[in-house]
Structures are given as structure tokens and as C-alpha cells.
Design a protein around this motif. Structure first.
Motif, PDB file in Angstrom:
ATOM      1  N   ALA A  83       0.825  -1.210   0.000  1.00 29.21           N
ATOM      2  CA  ALA A  83       0.000   0.000   0.000  1.00 29.21           C
ATOM      3  C   ALA A  83       0.856   1.255   0.000  1.00 29.21           C
ATOM      4  CB  ALA A  83      -0.928  -0.009   1.213  1.00 29.21           C
ATOM      5  N   THR A  84       1.970   1.219   0.725  1.00 24.70           N
ATOM      6  CA  THR A  84       2.861   2.371   0.783  1.00 24.70           C
ATOM      7  C   THR A  84       3.507   2.632  -0.568  1.00 24.70           C
ATOM      8  OG1 THR A  84       3.323   1.897   3.105  1.00 24.70           O
ATOM      9  CG2 THR A  84       4.860   3.341   1.965  1.00 24.70           C
ATOM     10  N   LEU A  85       3.852   1.564  -1.257  1.00 24.22           N
ATOM     11  CA  LEU A  85       4.518   1.693  -2.559  1.00 24.22           C
ATOM     12  C   LEU A  85       3.538   1.984  -3.690  1.00 24.22           C
ATOM     13  CD1 LEU A  85       7.122  -1.214  -2.316  1.00 24.22           C
ATOM     14  CD2 LEU A  85       7.510   1.228  -1.969  1.00 24.22           C
ATOM     15  N   GLY A  86       2.254   2.042  -3.383  1.00 26.16           N
ATOM     16  CA  GLY A  86       1.281   2.387  -4.407  1.00 26.16           C
ATOM     17  C   GLY A  86       0.674   1.197  -5.124  1.00 26.16           C
ATOM     18  N   TYR A  87       0.923  -0.010  -4.598  1.00 25.14           N
ATOM     19  CA  TYR A  87       0.332  -1.202  -5.215  1.00 25.14           C
ATOM     20  C   TYR A  87      -0.908  -1.630  -4.425  1.00 25.14           C
ATOM     21  CZ  TYR A  87       4.834  -1.438  -7.598  1.00 25.14           C
ATOM     22  OH  TYR A  87       5.947  -1.148  -8.344  1.00 25.14           O
ATOM     23  N   ALA A  88      -1.841  -0.718  -4.323  1.00 23.33           N
ATOM     24  CA  ALA A  88      -3.037  -0.996  -3.533  1.00 23.33           C
ATOM     25  C   ALA A  88      -3.829  -2.166  -4.081  1.00 23.33           C
ATOM     26  CB  ALA A  88      -3.919   0.250  -3.477  1.00 23.33           C
ATOM     27  N   LYS A  89      -3.720  -2.377  -5.388  1.00 23.41           N
ATOM     28  CA  LYS A  89      -4.454  -3.476  -5.997  1.00 23.41           C
ATOM     29  C   LYS A  89      -4.052  -4.825  -5.414  1.00 23.41           C
ATOM     30  CE  LYS A  89      -5.021  -5.751 -10.485  1.00 23.41           C
ATOM     31  NZ  LYS A  89      -4.701  -5.711 -11.938  1.00 23.41           N
ATOM     32  N   TYR A  90      -2.765  -4.961  -5.056  1.00 23.45           N
ATOM     33  CA  TYR A  90      -2.257  -6.254  -4.580  1.00 23.45           C
ATOM     34  C   TYR A  90      -2.359  -6.423  -3.058  1.00 23.45           C
ATOM     35  CZ  TYR A  90      -0.367  -6.383  -9.287  1.00 23.45           C
ATOM     36  OH  TYR A  90      -0.249  -6.372 -10.646  1.00 23.45           O
ATOM     37  N   VAL A  91      -2.812  -5.385  -2.377  1.00 21.58           N
ATOM     38  CA  VAL A  91      -3.011  -5.520  -0.933  1.00 21.58           C
ATOM     39  C   VAL A  91      -4.070  -6.584  -0.637  1.00 21.58           C
ATOM     40  CG1 VAL A  91      -3.778  -4.311   1.146  1.00 21.58           C
ATOM     41  CG2 VAL A  91      -2.263  -3.163  -0.479  1.00 21.58           C
ATOM     42  N   THR A  92      -4.999  -6.741  -1.551  1.00 21.81           N
ATOM     43  CA  THR A  92      -6.060  -7.734  -1.360  1.00 21.81           C
ATOM     44  C   THR A  92      -5.489  -9.141  -1.226  1.00 21.81           C
ATOM     45  OG1 THR A  92      -7.462  -6.331  -2.737  1.00 21.81           O
ATOM     46  CG2 THR A  92      -8.256  -8.562  -2.274  1.00 21.81           C
ATOM     47  N   ILE A  93      -4.347  -9.403  -1.894  1.00 18.60           N
ATOM     48  CA  ILE A  93      -3.728 -10.724  -1.795  1.00 18.60           C
ATOM     49  C   ILE A  93      -3.256 -10.998  -0.380  1.00 18.60           C
ATOM     50  CG2 ILE A  93      -1.816 -12.152  -2.603  1.00 18.60           C
ATOM     51  CD1 ILE A  93      -1.967 -10.746  -5.280  1.00 18.60           C
ATOM     52  N   SER A  94      -2.632 -10.009   0.247  1.00 17.19           N
ATOM     53  CA  SER A  94      -2.185 -10.198   1.637  1.00 17.19           C
ATOM     54  C   SER A  94      -3.371 -10.408   2.571  1.00 17.19           C
ATOM     55  CB  SER A  94      -1.351  -9.000   2.086  1.00 17.19           C
ATOM     56  OG  SER A  94      -2.158  -7.828   2.148  1.00 17.19           O
ATOM     57  N   VAL A  95      -4.478  -9.711   2.262  1.00 19.46           N
ATOM     58  CA  VAL A  95      -5.685  -9.907   3.066  1.00 19.46           C
ATOM     59  C   VAL A  95      -6.213 -11.328   2.887  1.00 19.46           C
ATOM     60  CG1 VAL A  95      -8.067  -9.170   3.419  1.00 19.46           C
ATOM     61  CG2 VAL A  95      -6.289  -7.471   2.990  1.00 19.46           C
ATOM     62  N   ALA A  96      -6.178 -11.834   1.669  1.00 20.89           N
ATOM     63  CA  ALA A  96      -6.642 -13.196   1.404  1.00 20.89           C
ATOM     64  C   ALA A  96      -5.777 -14.224   2.116  1.00 20.89           C
ATOM     65  CB  ALA A  96      -6.641 -13.454  -0.101  1.00 20.89           C
ATOM     66  N   VAL A  97      -4.461 -13.984   2.149  1.00 17.52           N
ATOM     67  CA  VAL A  97      -3.564 -14.901   2.858  1.00 17.52           C
ATOM     68  C   VAL A  97      -3.878 -14.890   4.354  1.00 17.52           C
ATOM     69  CG1 VAL A  97      -1.158 -15.344   3.486  1.00 17.52           C
ATOM     70  CG2 VAL A  97      -1.746 -14.723   1.136  1.00 17.52           C
ATOM     71  N   SER A  98      -4.082 -13.700   4.900  1.00 20.17           N
ATOM     72  CA  SER A  98      -4.420 -13.602   6.330  1.00 20.17           C
ATOM     73  C   SER A  98      -5.744 -14.314   6.625  1.00 20.17           C
ATOM     74  CB  SER A  98      -4.513 -12.131   6.748  1.00 20.17           C
ATOM     75  OG  SER A  98      -3.281 -11.473   6.571  1.00 20.17           O
ATOM     76  N   THR A  99      -6.701 -14.148   5.727  1.00 17.71           N
ATOM     77  CA  THR A  99      -7.998 -14.812   5.913  1.00 17.71           C
ATOM     78  C   THR A  99      -7.840 -16.333   5.888  1.00 17.71           C
ATOM     79  OG1 THR A  99      -9.122 -12.947   4.866  1.00 17.71           O
ATOM     80  CG2 THR A  99     -10.332 -15.036   5.009  1.00 17.71           C
ATOM     81  N   ALA A 100      -7.021 -16.827   4.971  1.00 21.48           N
ATOM     82  CA  ALA A 100      -6.807 -18.270   4.882  1.00 21.48           C
ATOM     83  C   ALA A 100      -6.151 -18.810   6.148  1.00 21.48           C
ATOM     84  CB  ALA A 100      -5.945 -18.585   3.660  1.00 21.48           C
ATOM     85  N   LEU A 101      -5.160 -18.103   6.676  1.00 20.00           N
ATOM     86  CA  LEU A 101      -4.484 -18.560   7.896  1.00 20.00           C
ATOM     87  C   LEU A 101      -5.425 -18.524   9.096  1.00 20.00           C
ATOM     88  CD1 LEU A 101      -0.983 -16.853   7.452  1.00 20.00           C
ATOM     89  CD2 LEU A 101      -1.558 -19.258   7.134  1.00 20.00           C
ATOM     90  N   ASN A 102      -6.213 -17.459   9.188  1.00 17.93           N
ATOM     91  CA  ASN A 102      -7.170 -17.376  10.299  1.00 17.93           C
ATOM     92  C   ASN A 102      -8.227 -18.474  10.208  1.00 17.93           C
ATOM     93  OD1 ASN A 102      -6.429 -15.214  12.049  1.00 17.93           O
ATOM     94  ND2 ASN A 102      -6.927 -13.767  10.410  1.00 17.93           N
ATOM     95  N   ARG A 103      -8.632 -18.787   8.987  1.00 19.56           N
ATOM     96  CA  ARG A 103      -9.617 -19.848   8.817  1.00 19.56           C
ATOM     97  C   ARG A 103      -9.034 -21.202   9.223  1.00 19.56           C
ATOM     98  NH1 ARG A 103     -12.476 -21.835   3.169  1.00 19.56           N
ATOM     99  NH2 ARG A 103     -13.795 -23.432   4.153  1.00 19.56           N
ATOM    100  N   ALA A 104      -7.764 -21.422   8.906  1.00 25.35           N
ATOM    101  CA  ALA A 104      -7.114 -22.671   9.312  1.00 25.35           C
ATOM    102  C   ALA A 104      -7.055 -22.783  10.833  1.00 25.35           C
ATOM    103  CB  ALA A 104      -5.713 -22.742   8.716  1.00 25.35           C
ATOM    104  N   LEU A 105      -6.731 -21.680  11.504  1.00 31.72           N
ATOM    105  CA  LEU A 105      -6.696 -21.704  12.979  1.00 31.72           C
ATOM    106  C   LEU A 105      -8.073 -21.965  13.558  1.00 31.72           C
ATOM    107  CD1 LEU A 105      -4.330 -18.736  13.987  1.00 31.72           C
ATOM    108  CD2 LEU A 105      -3.929 -21.167  14.321  1.00 31.72           C
ATOM    109  N   SER A 106      -9.090 -21.298  12.992  1.00 33.20           N
ATOM    110  CA  SER A 106     -10.442 -21.441  13.526  1.00 33.20           C
ATOM    111  C   SER A 106     -11.008 -22.836  13.271  1.00 33.20           C
ATOM    112  CB  SER A 106     -11.348 -20.382  12.884  1.00 33.20           C
ATOM    113  OG  SER A 106     -12.677 -20.551  13.297  1.00 33.20           O
TER     114      SER A 106
END
Length: 731
Positions: A639-662
Motif C-alpha cells: 500500500a505504501t509503494l502504491g500497489y493498492a491493488k495487490y493488498v487484497t492478496i495479503s488480506v486473502a492470505v491472512s484470511t486463509a491462515l485465520n480460517r485454518a486456525l479457527s
């Protein structure tokens, strides 16, 4: 035969000097290679020798292997006379005319009064019954001991058989016949068998010498006691069984005298093999050797092969039976008491259930024993009672109308509890089912998480005008595939089934340990309360039968709750046959375990498993948390570097890890195992700090087991709400 039926001031003469050893060619000095004509004599067996030396005296003979003695369990009986059946009957009645004590003479009946509570005074004694048979039996002992014969007692109320004593004789005979049937049942099982330790000749030394002097006296004695004496009746029932292997100890006479009795013993005690064990003793007491039978039973059950089981039944009796029960407890033998047969056997219904819930009250127990003995109990008797209560494995079974249950109970005590085999098979099936469900559950969960992640990544990477690439079609297809995978998981129910089978296996083990330690609802005290509140057939069953029924109900309840979870428990594969519960003896596996044994087999193992699980889950959770932090950091950088489009990928990875824990409940499981390891360690320390005397008390054993099981249960998957609500309705 009980020593209490003899005059207490009698002192037997010392044993006769041993006769010179006869040559090996003597017709009854049998060689060690094998038995002749189904009878063998082991001479000069020193009861003070070590167990291994005694075992070699048996196993070094060819008949030991020929008759598969190393596979056989051992069954025996220690008993006293039935008052009012083969002895005269004098009663003590309280002021309400209730019978509160029985004896075989007015003198001993008068002696009971001082041990009875004052609330029932004044007490009166009455000579209820006497007969020619009782007089002749008493005179046999009196003459053998150099005492004058007695006539019929005066003032006898009746010389006709008393109705309640006739019923007692029939009930005892029915129970002894059940013991004999249990022996036949065990002999029919492959890979095992039963031998009979015949305590018949453990009589006062003067009687044995009289038999040796004239074997016809033994024949006459055998004819008399076969009718009403428990030992005689039991011998008669056992003689009718198939493939009887009998071991008969005899002491207090010389080896030459024992050899002279062999022809008569063979005639009176028919068996496939009769092993007469001549014991070396310098005992000049009333009984030849008190601990002969218990020690020999222990030796026979452990000689030549895997350890087997020994079971000693007790019927009626007085101080002699108590001292033998003490030896049985010291040698780790199981005992079954025929409750209702009179005297000593009737006090256990009150005394034994209290052993773990109350302090040992010497005054109260002394009075109980004195009433059973008909004279004041001494210090050695109190010590014997303490040993039986603290170390004895005693099962109390009613003598009235429970013969079929007694037969099953004795088979169980000798071969092992079949319900434990059922529980072990049930737990193994649930564990295998949980493992089978775990693989597809892991595959489906991983596939769902991966498909959701890839769907998000492809949707971001594909261009708006890119309608022909494979990634474009993947973006369209992946959500549909994800929906199919999720629906398969919901339909098959792998997640719920894996959790249900894992919990079911844990709960079966939980109930098994409660059952084996006799704690919680399976304790004697809890079952005694439950029986008082029960109605119908259940109120008439014995404590152990009630406990078995309760354990079976708990196993059935676990199976019913599992069925509500739609889990399929596997059956043996084609060509594979599951062993029938109880088909093979449970050798080396105790049915009942003490607190110390529970500590080793359950608590320490639970500490190790919880520590390992907590450590493993901690590292997994730590790695996942680090992945979450890394994904969040990458998203911030993008996001800092201006690649806001790809921030969604990091969010998806976080969601996948949280889902695995849950989905795997890793954090909850880690906390549960960490807490369990801490509390189990504390429970272990608290138990080890207890004095030995307190470890036998029910309250401390309950605290250890219930605390441990509660900690371990918290590490299992939680029960589903639907299962908890539906199970009581089906029950």
C-alpha cells in the motif's frame, strides 16, 4: 472345617517324629517323571521355601506339561461349618425377640452378649436345635482331641430340621454348584483351564493322624460331611466336573502317613489328576497350616508360563477363615464371599464397602468379629481384617437366588472382565474411525482454503480485457469448485464425524478408568446408595453385577451419542474376524487398579501427552501467527509503494491462515493441553504426598481420578448440542 467348632482350651500334641524315607521303589513313592493311576505325591514340600523353589517342585514333573497346568487358573474354597445344619444351634435374641447372634453351644452364645449394643438388652439365649448328626460330628472332633463325647443338648426347642436352615443349606449348595459349573465352563475354553485347590485336608492335626492310623475313619468322615458341610458339598460337586485337576495340600503328618492315605484319597476324591502335596511343618496349633492353601494357590497361578488368576471362595467361617483371607490378600488372590452363608461371611456386606470411606475403628470391628467368632477377637484378628480391607480384592455375592450370576462372576474373575474387552474394542474402533475421517477432513479443509485463496489471487491478477486466458476461466470455475468442496464436507460431515469419534474414544477410556478404579458412580459407596433407591430386579443383584450393568449402560450411551453425529464406525475387513470379548483370558491385565497403578498408567501418560501436544500446537500456532504478521506487513508495504491493488492478496492470505486456525481449534486445544499438563502435574504431586493409609480411602482416590479425568476430558473435542439433547431422550 473351622477351628472355632473345637474347644478353645485344646492344644494339639506336637507332630510325630518323621519316619525314615522309603525307597523310590515304594508303590506310592512316585517318580517325578509322571503320575501313576491319576495320582501323584509331592513329599516334604517346605512351605517356607521361596516361590520360585516351590514352583520348580511342580514344573519339574512331566505331568505338569502333560495336563497343561501352566495354562490353568486356580479355584479354591475356605469355609467353616453351617450353624444349625451340621452343628447344634444356640441363638441370642434381643428384647424385641430378634436373632442377633448364633453359635453352636450355649456357652459361646452367652459369650456373645457382651459384644452386643446396650440398646437391645436384655438379651436371652436359647438352644434352638440339635440332632444326632450334629452330635456325632462334634464327637468326632472331641474324641480326636482327647475330649469326652457329648450327648444331645437339653432344653432344645426342636430336633426337626429348621426351615430357614434347610433353605440356607440349599442356597449354599446351589452357590457351590455354580462354582463347580464355572470350573467346567473354563475347562471348555481353548488355551486355558482350571485346577481345583482342595482345602479338604487342612484339618486339625489330631484328625489327620486319626485318618492316617485308620483310613476307614476318613471314609466315614467324608460320608458325614458330604451332606451338609460346605467343603464336603463342594468336593462332591467338583468331582462331578469334567477333566478335574485337583491339588490337595496335607500337613501335620509324616510322609509315610501321607503315602498310606493315598489309596483312600484316590477313592474318595476322583479326578483326572490328583496331586497330593505333603507339607513340612512343625506347627502344633489347632489348624495344620493356615497359609498353606493361599500360598500354594499363588505359586500354582504363577508357575510355568504367563501368570494366571487364583480365586478363593469363602463360605461362613470364623477366625480361621479370616486368617486365610489375610494370606489371600497378601498373595494378591481374588476372593468371592458368599454373603448370607453366616458368621464371618455376613459381616463383609457392611465392613468392606466402608473400607475406603471411613477410618479403621478398632473397637467397632473388634465387636463385629467377636460376634462372628463367638468369643473376643484378638489383635491378630484385627490386623488380619485391616490387611483384607486395605489389600484384599474381595467380591461380595449374595448366596440367595443368585447362582447363575455367581457362575458368570466366577468365570469373569478367573478369565478377566469381558466388559473391559468390549470397552477396549469399542475404543479401538472409534480411534480407527477418527483416523479414517481425519484424512478426508484434512484434504477437504485444505482444498477449501486453497481454492478460496487462489480464487482471490487469480481475480486480482487477471486483466479486465483478458477473456481468453486460462486464468480468466479459473476465476470463473474456482468459486464453483469451492462451493462443491464445501458442500461435500457438509454432506459427508467429516469434520463433525472426526470430532465425534475422537470424543467417543476418549469417553470410553474415561468410563473404563472410572470402572477399573471403582471411583465416582462406580464406587462401592455410590452403588450401595443407588441399590437402596433401586426397585425391581436391580435391587436384588450384587454390587459387582450392578457395577457391570452401570458400565454397560455408559458404553451404550457413548455409542448412542456417536450415532447422533452420523459417524460410521468401521467393522472388521473381509476375512478378518474380531475376537469375541472374553474368548481369551486377560492374563497380566488387572481388572481393578489401585491409585498408584492409575497414576502410572493414566496420569503420568496424560502429563506426557499433554506436554507434547501443547508444545507441538504452540509451535504451529506461532508459525501461523508469524505468517499473519508477515502478510500484514507485506500488505502495508504494498500500500505504501502504491500497489493498492495487490493488498487484497495479503488480506486473502491472512484470511486463509485465520480460517485454518479457527477450523482446527488450535488455540483452544493448545490452551486445554497446557492447562491439563499443569493440573495433572499438580494432581500427581498431591497424590504422591499422601500417606499410604490415606491412599486407600475413597475420598482421596475419587479426588485423584475425577480430577484427572476432568482435565483429560477438556482436551477432547466438545460435544455437539444436538447430541447432548437427544441422548437423554433415547436413554
Amino acid at each position: 472345617m473351622d477351628a472355632d467348632t473345637l474347644p478353645r482350651d485344646f492344644e494339639a500334641p506336637p507332630p510325630s517324629p518323621p519316619a525314615p524315607m522309603s525307597p523310590m521303589t515304594s508303590p506310592w513313592r512316585l517318580p517325578t517323571e509322571g503320575a501313576a493311576d491319576g495320582i501323584v505325591l509331592l513329599e516334604d514340600v517346605d512351605l517356607n521355601a521361596s516361590a520360585s523353589d516351590l514352583a520348580r517342585r511342580f514344573t519339574s514333573n512331566s505331568w505338569w506339561n502333560e495336563h497343561r497346568m501352566g495354562e490353568r487358573n486356580v479355584l479354591g474354597l475356605i469355609s467353616g461349618s453351617l450353624l444349625g445344619v451340621t452343628t447344634a444351634l444356640a441363638t441370642v435374641r434381643d428384647r424385641f425377640d430378634n436373632v442377633v447372634g448364633e453359635s453352636h453351644s450355649m456357652q459361646d452364645a452367652e459369650g456373645i452378649k457382651e459384644f452386643l449394643p446396650k440398646e437391645g438388652a436384655p438379651y436371652k439365649t436359647k438352644m434352638e436345635w440339635d440332632s444326632d448328626t450334629a452330635r456325632d460330628m462334634a464327637n468326632f472332633y472331641l474324641v480326636a482331641n482327647g475330649k469326652p463325647e457329648r450327648g444331645l443338648f437339653e432344653g432344645v426347642v426342636s430336633s426337626a430340621p429348621l426351615e430357614h436352615k434347610v433353605a440356607l443349606k440349599m442356597e449354599v449348595a446351589d452357590s457351590l454348584a455354580a462354582l463347580a459349573r464355572a470350573s467346567t465352563h473354563i475347562n471348555s475354553r481353548p488355551g486355558t483351564g482350571c485346577m481345583f485347590l482342595n482345602d479338604y485336608m487342612c484339618l486339625p492335626i489330631p484328625c489327620l493322624r486319626k485318618f492316617a492310623a485308620d483310613p476307614e475313619v476318613l471314609r466315614d468322615f467324608h460320608t458325614r460331611i458330604s451332606v451338609g458341610e460346605p467343603l464336603g458339598m463342594f468336593q462332591r460337586f467338583m468331582a462331578a466336573t469334567d477333566n478335574l485337576i485337583s491339588v490337595m495340600p496335607i500337613g501335620g503328618i509324616t510322609a509315610a502317613e501321607a503315602r498310606g492315605l493315598l489309596p483312600m484319597l484316590k477313592t474318595l476324591f476322583p479326578a483326572r489328576l490328583l496331586v497330593v502335596v505333603h507339607l513340612v511343618t512343625d506347627d502344633s496349633k489347632l489348624m495344620s497350616i493356615v497359609d498353606a492353601s493361599p500360598k500354594l494357590m499363588s505359586v500354582l497361578a504363577n508357575a510355568g508360563g504367563e501368570p494366571r488368576r487364583g480365586l478363593m471362595a469363602t463360605c461362613s467361617g470364623g477366625s480361621g477363615v479370616l486368617l486365610q483371607m489375610e494370606k489371600c490378600a497378601q498373595f494378591g488372590l481374588k476372593m468371592v464371599v458368599l454373603d448370607g452363608s453366616g458368621r464371618l461371611s455376613d459381616i463383609w456386606r457392611d465392613v468392606y464397602p466402608e473400607r475406603a470411606s471411613a477410618e479403621f475403628d478398632a473397637v467397632v470391628h473388634s465387636k463385629r468379629l467377636s460376634i462372628a467368632f463367638c468369643y473376643e477377637a484378638g489383635g491378630k484378628h484385627l490386623n488380619a481384617l485391616r490387611v483384607v480391607l486395605s489389600h484384599g480384592d474381595v467380591v461380595i455375592h449374595p448366596v440367595a437366588n443368585q447362582a447363575s450370576g455367581l457362575e458368570q462372576l466366577c468365570v469373569q474373575l478367573l478369565l478377566g472382565d469381558p466388559l473391559l474387552d468390549v470397552a477396549a474394542q469399542q475404543a479401538a474402533q472409534y480411534t480407527a474411525a477418527a483416523a479414517r475421517y481425519q484424512f478426508p477432513r484434512t484434504v477437504l479443509l485444505a482444498s477449501s482454503i486453497l481454492l478460496a485463496l487462489l480464487s482471490t489471487i487469480f481475480a486480482i491478477l487477471v486483466g479486465d480485457d483478458d477473456t481468453s486466458s486460462a486464468m480468466y476461466y479459473a476465476v470463473i470455475a474456482l468459486p464453483a469448485v469451492l462451493l462443491v468442496v464445501d458442500q461435500i464436507d457438509v454432506y459427508v460431515g467429516t469434520t463433525a464425524a472426526a470430532a465425534a469419534t475422537e470424543r467417543a474414544a476418549g469417553m470410553v477410556t474415561h468410563h473404563t478408568y472410572l470402572y477399573q478404579t471403582r471411583t465416582g458412580e462406580f464406587s462401592d459407596h455410590a452403588i450401595a446408595r443407588a441399590r437402596q433407591q433401586a426397585t425391581g430386579p436391580r435391587e436384588r443383584v450384587g454390587v459387582d453385577t450392578y457395577r457391570q450393568q452401570l458400565f454397560a449402560e455408559r458404553l451404550s450411551a457413548v455409542a448412542e451419542r456417536l450415532s447422533a453425529g452420523k459417524a460410521l464406525v468401521g467393522t472388521p475387513s473381509k476375512g478378518e474376524v474380531a475376537p469375541e470379548p472374553g474368548a481369551t483370558p486377560r492374563r497380566g491385565e488387572p481388572d481393578v487398579i489401585t491409585g498408584d497403578e492409575y497414576l502410572k498408567t493414566r496420569l503420568v501418560k496424560g502429563i506426557e501427552e499433554s506436554h507434547a501436544a501443547a508444545k507441538r500446537l504452540m509451535w504451529i500456532c506461532l508459525c501461523v501467527r508469524l505468517g499473519l504478521f508477515a502478510a500484514g506487513a507485506v500488505g502495508s508495504v504494498l500500500a505504501t509503494l502504491g500497489y493498492a491493488k495487490y493488498v487484497t492478496i495479503s488480506v486473502a492470505v491472512s484470511t486463509a491462515l485465520n480460517r485454518a486456525l479457527s477450523a482446527t481449534n488450535m488455540e483452544k486445544r493448545r490452551h486445554a493441553h497446557a492447562r491439563a499438563a499443569t493440573e495433572l502435574t499438580s494432581a500427581r504431586t498431591a497424590w504422591l504426598a499422601l500417606p499410604r493409609e490415606m491412599k486407600t480411602q475413597q475420598q482421596h482416590l475419587d479426588k485423584l481420578v475425577l480430577r484427572t479425568e476432568a482435565c483429560i476430558e477438556r482436551t477432547l473435542p466438545p460435544p455437539e448440542e444436538s447430541e447432548s439433547s437427544q441422548a437423554p431422550q433415547r436413554a
